[in-house]
Write a protein that holds these residues in place. Structure first.
Motif, PDB file in Angstrom:
ATOM      1  N   GLY A 187       0.800  -1.212   0.000  1.00  0.00           N
ATOM      2  CA  GLY A 187       0.000   0.000   0.000  1.00  0.00           C
ATOM      3  C   GLY A 187       0.837   1.268   0.000  1.00  0.00           C
ATOM      4  N   PRO A 188       0.180   2.413   0.167  1.00  0.00           N
ATOM      5  CA  PRO A 188       0.852   3.709   0.129  1.00  0.00           C
ATOM      6  C   PRO A 188       1.829   3.894   1.293  1.00  0.00           C
ATOM      7  N   VAL A 189       2.968   4.503   0.980  1.00  0.00           N
ATOM      8  CA  VAL A 189       4.023   4.712   1.968  1.00  0.00           C
ATOM      9  C   VAL A 189       4.639   6.093   1.774  1.00  0.00           C
ATOM     10  N   LEU A 190       4.969   6.733   2.893  1.00  0.00           N
ATOM     11  CA  LEU A 190       5.823   7.928   2.882  1.00  0.00           C
ATOM     12  C   LEU A 190       7.233   7.417   3.186  1.00  0.00           C
ATOM     13  N   ASN A 191       8.077   7.346   2.180  1.00  0.00           N
ATOM     14  CA  ASN A 191       9.384   6.719   2.332  1.00  0.00           C
ATOM     15  C   ASN A 191      10.229   7.375   3.429  1.00  0.00           C
ATOM     16  N   LYS A 192      10.229   8.703   3.476  1.00  0.00           N
ATOM     17  CA  LYS A 192      11.021   9.419   4.489  1.00  0.00           C
ATOM     18  C   LYS A 192      10.606   8.985   5.895  1.00  0.00           C
ATOM     19  N   VAL A 193       9.305   8.917   6.135  1.00  0.00           N
ATOM     20  CA  VAL A 193       8.791   8.504   7.438  1.00  0.00           C
ATOM     21  C   VAL A 193       9.110   7.036   7.687  1.00  0.00           C
ATOM     22  N   TYR A 194       8.994   6.213   6.674  1.00  0.00           N
ATOM     23  CA  TYR A 194       9.296   4.793   6.806  1.00  0.00           C
ATOM     24  C   TYR A 194      10.736   4.600   7.291  1.00  0.00           C
ATOM     25  N   GLU A 195      11.665   5.296   6.654  1.00  0.00           N
ATOM     26  CA  GLU A 195      13.082   5.177   7.030  1.00  0.00           C
ATOM     27  C   GLU A 195      13.313   5.654   8.462  1.00  0.00           C
ATOM     28  N   GLU A 196      12.720   6.774   8.832  1.00  0.00           N
ATOM     29  CA  GLU A 196      12.895   7.301  10.192  1.00  0.00           C
ATOM     30  C   GLU A 196      12.258   6.375  11.224  1.00  0.00           C
ATOM     31  N   ASP A 197      11.064   5.872  10.920  1.00  0.00           N
ATOM     32  CA  ASP A 197      10.348   5.008  11.849  1.00  0.00           C
ATOM     33  C   ASP A 197      11.038   3.657  11.982  1.00  0.00           C
ATOM     34  N   LYS A 198      11.537   3.128  10.881  1.00  0.00           N
ATOM     35  CA  LYS A 198      12.239   1.843  10.882  1.00  0.00           C
ATOM     36  C   LYS A 198      13.479   1.915  11.779  1.00  0.00           C
ATOM     37  N   ASN A 199      14.119   3.074  11.807  1.00  0.00           N
ATOM     38  CA  ASN A 199      15.324   3.277  12.615  1.00  0.00           C
ATOM     39  C   ASN A 199      15.012   3.788  14.021  1.00  0.00           C
ATOM     40  N   ASN A 200      13.727   3.753  14.392  1.00  0.00           N
ATOM     41  CA  ASN A 200      13.283   4.191  15.722  1.00  0.00           C
ATOM     42  C   ASN A 200      13.746   5.597  16.077  1.00  0.00           C
ATOM     43  N   SER A 201      13.726   6.497  15.112  1.00  0.00           N
ATOM     44  CA  SER A 201      14.182   7.866  15.389  1.00  0.00           C
ATOM     45  C   SER A 201      13.025   8.811  15.720  1.00  0.00           C
ATOM     46  N   ILE A 202      11.815   8.257  15.848  1.00  0.00           N
ATOM     47  CA  ILE A 202      10.654   9.072  16.217  1.00  0.00           C
ATOM     48  C   ILE A 202      10.172   8.616  17.596  1.00  0.00           C
ATOM     49  N   THR A 203      10.072   9.546  18.520  1.00  0.00           N
ATOM     50  CA  THR A 203       9.660   9.248  19.888  1.00  0.00           C
ATOM     51  C   THR A 203       8.159   9.452  20.046  1.00  0.00           C
ATOM     52  N   PRO A 204       7.451   8.428  20.575  1.00  0.00           N
ATOM     53  CA  PRO A 204       6.013   8.587  20.782  1.00  0.00           C
ATOM     54  C   PRO A 204       5.697   9.727  21.747  1.00  0.00           C
ATOM     55  N   SER A 205       4.659  10.480  21.423  1.00  0.00           N
ATOM     56  CA  SER A 205       4.245  11.585  22.285  1.00  0.00           C
ATOM     57  C   SER A 205       2.764  11.854  22.100  1.00  0.00           C
ATOM     58  N   LEU A 206       2.061  11.958  23.207  1.00  0.00           N
ATOM     59  CA  LEU A 206       0.629  12.285  23.164  1.00  0.00           C
ATOM     60  C   LEU A 206       0.394  13.784  23.221  1.00  0.00           C
ATOM     61  N   GLU A 207       1.466  14.537  23.147  1.00  0.00           N
ATOM     62  CA  GLU A 207       1.334  15.985  23.274  1.00  0.00           C
ATOM     63  C   GLU A 207       0.604  16.583  22.074  1.00  0.00           C
ATOM     64  N   LYS A 208      -0.472  17.270  22.376  1.00  0.00           N
ATOM     65  CA  LYS A 208      -1.192  18.044  21.366  1.00  0.00           C
ATOM     66  C   LYS A 208      -0.908  19.506  21.675  1.00  0.00           C
ATOM     67  N   LYS A 209      -0.876  20.291  20.658  1.00  0.00           N
ATOM     68  CA  LYS A 209      -0.777  21.724  20.906  1.00  0.00           C
ATOM     69  C   LYS A 209      -2.081  22.169  21.548  1.00  0.00           C
ATOM     70  N   ARG A 210      -2.001  23.176  22.346  1.00  0.00           N
ATOM     71  CA  ARG A 210      -3.239  23.746  22.886  1.00  0.00           C
ATOM     72  C   ARG A 210      -3.989  24.386  21.726  1.00  0.00           C
ATOM     73  N   TYR A 211      -5.290  24.255  21.773  1.00  0.00           N
ATOM     74  CA  TYR A 211      -6.096  24.838  20.711  1.00  0.00           C
ATOM     75  C   TYR A 211      -6.065  26.347  20.838  1.00  0.00           C
ATOM     76  N   SER A 212      -5.642  27.005  19.774  1.00  0.00           N
ATOM     77  CA  SER A 212      -5.684  28.466  19.805  1.00  0.00           C
ATOM     78  C   SER A 212      -6.937  28.979  19.103  1.00  0.00           C
ATOM     79  N   ASN A 213      -7.652  28.064  18.418  1.00  0.00           N
ATOM     80  CA  ASN A 213      -8.893  28.461  17.750  1.00  0.00           C
ATOM     81  C   ASN A 213      -9.737  27.220  17.455  1.00  0.00           C
ATOM     82  N   SER A 214     -10.940  27.445  16.964  1.00  0.00           N
ATOM     83  CA  SER A 214     -11.846  26.324  16.711  1.00  0.00           C
ATOM     84  C   SER A 214     -11.378  25.454  15.544  1.00  0.00           C
ATOM     85  N   MET A 215     -10.639  26.019  14.592  1.00  0.00           N
ATOM     86  CA  MET A 215     -10.109  25.223  13.494  1.00  0.00           C
ATOM     87  C   MET A 215      -9.185  24.134  14.038  1.00  0.00           C
TER      88      MET A 215
END
Length: 170
Positions: A78-106
């Motif tokens: 299926g569809p893949v973002l290669n850049k993300v695949y490479e970074e994720d495969k190498n465990n270079s992305i740290t999980p985080s539940l942090e959301k930005k605070r909403y500054s508006n309804s959008m």
């Protein structure tokens, strides 16, 4: 592309959120989640015509055109973002539940959209997501057996998902 083109300046911020939010964030599930999130967002919020005076959307709230900058490729599973695949495969992305605070309804609307989509995607196993992505004509047109890195056409993805969104809301 205008209208504050992307909600996420860096797709890795969304990947980090997905890795923390999904029950089993495998490489496949992350990739398919990114694809479905991007496609449904682009076909709905990203396709709002603000110039239409009969639109229910006002000029005061404008959604970014795309969720993030994407260059999807058609791979065997299926569809893949290669850049993300490479970074994720190498465990270079740290999980985080942090959301930005909403500054508006959008922003609140977009985060709600993301959380709703994750809730729908999460219970589906990896190969259920693969099978679903293989139904898309944009993937079928781009994929060449035995090859990866086959570029997918953004506009074809969006057209597929405009149709899906229309039948879902009908």
């Amino acid at each position: 592309m205008s209208r504050d083109a992307y909600f996420f300046d860096k797709v890795e911020d969304l990947v980090s959120y997905l890795e923390a939010k999904l029950t089993n964030p495998t490489l496949l599930k992350i990739q398919k989640s990114l694809y479905f999130l991007w496609a449904f967002y682009a076909a709905t919020y990203g396709s709002i015509d603000y110039s239409n005076e009969n639109s229910e959307f006002s000029e005061t709230i404008k959604y970014p055109k795309r969720l993030f900058k994407a260059n999807f490729e058609a791979w065997q599973y299926g569809p893949v973002l290669n850049k993300v695949y490479e970074e994720d495969k190498n465990n270079s992305i740290t999980p985080s539940l942090e959301k930005k605070r909403y500054s508006n309804s959008m922003e609140k609307d977009v985060w709600s959209f993301i959380d709703d989509m994750i809730a729908q995607i999460d219970p589906i196993n990896d190969f259920g997501l693969v099978a679903r992505s293989h139904q898309d004509s944009a993937w079928k047109k781009a994929y060449k057996a035995g090859q990866s890195h086959c570029p997918m056409n953004e506009e074809e993805i969006i057209e597929d998902y405009k149709e899906y969104a229309a039948t879902t809301n009908a």
